[in-house]
Design a protein around this motif. Structure first.
Motif: not given
Length: 152
Positions: A101, A118, A103, A121-122
């Protein structure tokens, strides 16, 4: 080098997968993909690691549910279903496979460690969605022998 293109991602469209006679683990994995999508209707690309994160947020996991996700992931590319194999960078592959969650920290032999966030990631999710939006229709038309659909 970390950003070289080498890793592959196997992309499928679960609604296009006939569910009868699927191996047990594949059917169960796709069933949880369906549930995930119902709870996240705006997310166009779903990775196995997204589903893992989601299950963890519900105090569950593939292991607790008795699903051999690794077997499912290795079986899916062998099935006669519509699928695209995408060449991606090792960096993108690291993000794709990370279910943490907070990173991922990547350690290099000759450089300082780096935190993949994140936010990145997005961005990789968005890049996948863009590429699949571009490539999937052409692939399906070629596979089915159908002509492109035109507006009226």
């Amino acid at each position: 080098m970390f950003d070289t293109m080498a890793q592959a991602a196997h992309a499928i469209a679960p609604p296009c997968v006939p569910r009868a006679d699927l191996p047990k683990d594949v059917g169960q994995l796709l069933g949880f993909a369906d549930l995930y999508v119902r709870e996240h209707p705006g997310q166009r690309v779903v990775w196995i690691s997204d589903i893992s994160r989601w299950l963890e947020s519900k105090d569950s996991s593939f292991l607790k549910l008795g699903i051999d996700w690794q077997n499912a992931v290795s079986t899916i590319p062998t099935l006669p279903i519509p699928a695209l194999t995408m060449t991606i960078s090792k960096r993108a592959h690291s993000l794709l496979t990370d279910s943490s969650r907070h990173g991922l920290t990547v350690r290099y032999p000759d450089a300082p460690a780096e935190r993949l966030t994140n936010k990145e990631r997005h961005a990789i999710h968005e890049a996948f969605a863009h590429q699949l939006t571009s490539d999937w229709p052409t692939y399906i038309r070629a596979r089915t022998g159908s002509a492109p659909v035109t507006g009226s």
